[in-house]
Design a protein around this motif. Structure first.
Motif, PDB file in Angstrom:
ATOM      1  N   LYS A  24     110.002  53.486 -41.636  1.00 22.57           N
ATOM      2  CA  LYS A  24     108.656  53.826 -42.129  1.00 22.57           C
ATOM      3  C   LYS A  24     107.593  53.166 -41.255  1.00 22.57           C
ATOM      4  O   LYS A  24     106.585  53.793 -40.907  1.00 22.57           O
ATOM      5  CB  LYS A  24     108.489  53.369 -43.577  1.00 22.57           C
ATOM      6  CG  LYS A  24     107.113  53.694 -44.140  1.00 22.57           C
ATOM      7  CD  LYS A  24     106.978  53.335 -45.610  1.00 22.57           C
ATOM      8  CE  LYS A  24     105.611  53.778 -46.125  1.00 22.57           C
ATOM      9  NZ  LYS A  24     105.482  53.599 -47.580  1.00 22.57           N
ATOM     10  N   GLU A  25     107.811  51.904 -40.879  1.00 26.22           N
ATOM     11  CA  GLU A  25     106.842  51.196 -40.032  1.00 26.22           C
ATOM     12  C   GLU A  25     106.719  51.887 -38.676  1.00 26.22           C
ATOM     13  O   GLU A  25     105.616  52.070 -38.154  1.00 26.22           O
ATOM     14  CB  GLU A  25     107.257  49.730 -39.873  1.00 26.22           C
ATOM     15  CG  GLU A  25     107.003  48.924 -41.144  1.00 26.22           C
ATOM     16  CD  GLU A  25     107.693  47.556 -41.153  1.00 26.22           C
ATOM     17  OE1 GLU A  25     108.367  47.202 -40.157  1.00 26.22           O
ATOM     18  OE2 GLU A  25     107.569  46.856 -42.180  1.00 26.22           O
ATOM     19  N   THR A  26     107.854  52.289 -38.118  1.00 22.67           N
ATOM     20  CA  THR A  26     107.836  53.030 -36.842  1.00 22.67           C
ATOM     21  C   THR A  26     107.089  54.334 -37.011  1.00 22.67           C
ATOM     22  O   THR A  26     106.255  54.706 -36.176  1.00 22.67           O
ATOM     23  CB  THR A  26     109.274  53.307 -36.353  1.00 22.67           C
ATOM     24  OG1 THR A  26     109.935  52.066 -36.135  1.00 22.67           O
ATOM     25  CG2 THR A  26     109.282  54.124 -35.068  1.00 22.67           C
TER      26      THR A  26
ATOM     27  N   PRO B  34     100.304  60.477 -41.491  1.00 25.19           N
ATOM     28  CA  PRO B  34     101.048  59.416 -42.186  1.00 25.19           C
ATOM     29  C   PRO B  34     101.967  59.947 -43.292  1.00 25.19           C
ATOM     30  O   PRO B  34     103.001  59.351 -43.583  1.00 25.19           O
ATOM     31  CB  PRO B  34      99.935  58.529 -42.764  1.00 25.19           C
ATOM     32  CG  PRO B  34      98.776  58.738 -41.847  1.00 25.19           C
ATOM     33  CD  PRO B  34      98.864  60.187 -41.421  1.00 25.19           C
TER      34      PRO B  34
ATOM     35  N   TYR C 182     114.201  57.862 -42.201  1.00 17.95           N
ATOM     36  CA  TYR C 182     112.996  57.749 -43.017  1.00 17.95           C
ATOM     37  C   TYR C 182     112.306  59.102 -43.167  1.00 17.95           C
ATOM     38  O   TYR C 182     111.922  59.495 -44.266  1.00 17.95           O
ATOM     39  CB  TYR C 182     112.009  56.725 -42.440  1.00 17.95           C
ATOM     40  CG  TYR C 182     110.668  56.803 -43.129  1.00 17.95           C
ATOM     41  CD1 TYR C 182     110.526  56.325 -44.435  1.00 17.95           C
ATOM     42  CD2 TYR C 182     109.577  57.420 -42.523  1.00 17.95           C
ATOM     43  CE1 TYR C 182     109.313  56.451 -45.107  1.00 17.95           C
ATOM     44  CE2 TYR C 182     108.365  57.544 -43.190  1.00 17.95           C
ATOM     45  CZ  TYR C 182     108.242  57.062 -44.482  1.00 17.95           C
ATOM     46  OH  TYR C 182     107.049  57.208 -45.154  1.00 17.95           O
TER      47      TYR C 182
ATOM     48  N   LYS D 171     116.566  52.048 -33.987  1.00 17.15           N
ATOM     49  CA  LYS D 171     115.211  52.397 -34.433  1.00 17.15           C
ATOM     50  C   LYS D 171     115.049  53.907 -34.575  1.00 17.15           C
ATOM     51  O   LYS D 171     114.387  54.375 -35.498  1.00 17.15           O
ATOM     52  CB  LYS D 171     114.155  51.849 -33.461  1.00 17.15           C
ATOM     53  CG  LYS D 171     113.850  50.370 -33.670  1.00 17.15           C
ATOM     54  CD  LYS D 171     112.380  50.092 -33.386  1.00 17.15           C
ATOM     55  CE  LYS D 171     111.955  48.678 -33.683  1.00 17.15           C
ATOM     56  NZ  LYS D 171     111.860  48.362 -35.119  1.00 17.15           N
TER      57      LYS D 171
ATOM     58  N   LYS E  83     112.720  50.824 -44.294  1.00 16.37           N
ATOM     59  CA  LYS E  83     111.420  50.162 -44.179  1.00 16.37           C
ATOM     60  C   LYS E  83     111.019  50.076 -42.701  1.00 16.37           C
ATOM     61  O   LYS E  83     109.878  50.351 -42.333  1.00 16.37           O
ATOM     62  CB  LYS E  83     111.480  48.764 -44.802  1.00 16.37           C
ATOM     63  CG  LYS E  83     110.155  48.018 -44.825  1.00 16.37           C
ATOM     64  CD  LYS E  83     110.281  46.720 -45.624  1.00 16.37           C
ATOM     65  CE  LYS E  83     108.956  46.001 -45.732  1.00 16.37           C
ATOM     66  NZ  LYS E  83     108.564  45.333 -44.459  1.00 16.37           N
ATOM     67  N   ASP E  84     111.985  49.737 -41.849  1.00 13.64           N
ATOM     68  CA  ASP E  84     111.754  49.707 -40.410  1.00 13.64           C
ATOM     69  C   ASP E  84     111.375  51.097 -39.909  1.00 13.64           C
ATOM     70  O   ASP E  84     110.440  51.251 -39.117  1.00 13.64           O
ATOM     71  CB  ASP E  84     113.019  49.211 -39.693  1.00 13.64           C
ATOM     72  CG  ASP E  84     112.890  49.278 -38.179  1.00 13.64           C
ATOM     73  OD1 ASP E  84     112.032  48.564 -37.632  1.00 13.64           O
ATOM     74  OD2 ASP E  84     113.626  50.065 -37.545  1.00 13.64           O
TER      75      ASP E  84
ATOM     76  N   ASN F 108     116.712  54.878 -37.703  1.00 12.55           N
ATOM     77  CA  ASN F 108     115.929  54.444 -38.860  1.00 12.55           C
ATOM     78  C   ASN F 108     114.741  55.362 -39.117  1.00 12.55           C
ATOM     79  O   ASN F 108     114.492  55.763 -40.252  1.00 12.55           O
ATOM     80  CB  ASN F 108     115.440  53.003 -38.664  1.00 12.55           C
ATOM     81  CG  ASN F 108     116.584  51.994 -38.659  1.00 12.55           C
ATOM     82  OD1 ASN F 108     117.736  52.335 -38.936  1.00 12.55           O
ATOM     83  ND2 ASN F 108     116.277  50.754 -38.331  1.00 12.55           N
ATOM     84  N   VAL F 109     114.018  55.722 -38.059  1.00  9.50           N
ATOM     85  CA  VAL F 109     112.841  56.574 -38.254  1.00  9.50           C
ATOM     86  C   VAL F 109     113.266  58.003 -38.599  1.00  9.50           C
ATOM     87  O   VAL F 109     112.622  58.666 -39.420  1.00  9.50           O
ATOM     88  CB  VAL F 109     111.881  56.526 -37.039  1.00  9.50           C
ATOM     89  CG1 VAL F 109     112.416  57.292 -35.843  1.00  9.50           C
ATOM     90  CG2 VAL F 109     110.499  57.045 -37.436  1.00  9.50           C
TER      91      VAL F 109
ATOM     92  N   GLN G 275     104.782  55.181 -39.231  1.00 10.83           N
ATOM     93  CA  GLN G 275     103.347  54.985 -39.430  1.00 10.83           C
ATOM     94  C   GLN G 275     102.653  54.573 -38.134  1.00 10.83           C
ATOM     95  O   GLN G 275     101.536  55.002 -37.855  1.00 10.83           O
ATOM     96  CB  GLN G 275     103.092  53.927 -40.516  1.00 10.83           C
ATOM     97  CG  GLN G 275     103.618  54.296 -41.899  1.00 10.83           C
ATOM     98  CD  GLN G 275     102.982  55.537 -42.496  1.00 10.83           C
ATOM     99  OE1 GLN G 275     101.893  55.950 -42.111  1.00 10.83           O
ATOM    100  NE2 GLN G 275     103.668  56.162 -43.441  1.00 10.83           N
ATOM    101  N   SER G 276     103.321  53.748 -37.311  1.00 16.98           N
ATOM    102  CA  SER G 276     102.655  53.233 -36.106  1.00 16.98           C
ATOM    103  C   SER G 276     102.723  54.203 -34.931  1.00 16.98           C
ATOM    104  O   SER G 276     101.846  54.193 -34.078  1.00 16.98           O
ATOM    105  CB  SER G 276     103.241  51.874 -35.710  1.00 16.98           C
ATOM    106  OG  SER G 276     104.602  52.007 -35.368  1.00 16.98           O
TER     107      SER G 276
END
Length: 126
Positions: free
Chosen positions: A23-25, A36, A91, A84, A20-21, A87-88, A27-28
């Protein structure tokens, strides 16, 4: 304590919170060049099996961390923690095979993940 994550020891995480972290990274930060849905725009399509710098987690981690000279891919290692980046990177591997609409044509080389030995041997009698 947990040893520092780097490109030599990073592994893909399947942890829901970590993804989830990631995905947020994505997307941003990443979506501006890769869309996206990961289909690619300025940057390559991240949903197909073709990679310019390797499709395994270690290679992807390295590209995110160090960037790619001569391209718009900047090095995020200075501003993003190794966690991070893991995580990305994990993802974006979940986007493999999603085949988004209007995805960019494949670039680079086909990456075939190594299979566990048992799956490779077609002579195994079940």
């Amino acid at each position: 304590g947990e040893s520092k994550i780097d490109e030599t020891n990073v592994t893909t995480t399947s942890d829901a919170v970590a993804l989830k972290d990631g995905k947020e990274t994505f997307q941003s930060i990443c979506a501006s060049c890769h869309k996206p849905d990961g289909g690619g725009d300025i940057g390559p399509n991240l949903t197909d099996a073709y990679w310019k710098h390797g499709g395994d987690i270690k290679s992807i981690f390295k590209v995110v961390q160090n960037g790619v000279t001569g391209t718009n891919m900047v090095a995020w290692g200075a501003s993003m923690s190794p966690e991070k980046i893991r995580n990305v990177s994990s993802y974006l591997l979940t986007l493999q095979g999603t085949n988004p609409p209007n995805g960019k044509k494949p670039e680079g080389d086909l990456y075939v993940p190594a299979q566990p030995a048992a799956q490779q041997d077609s002579t195994v009698v079940k």
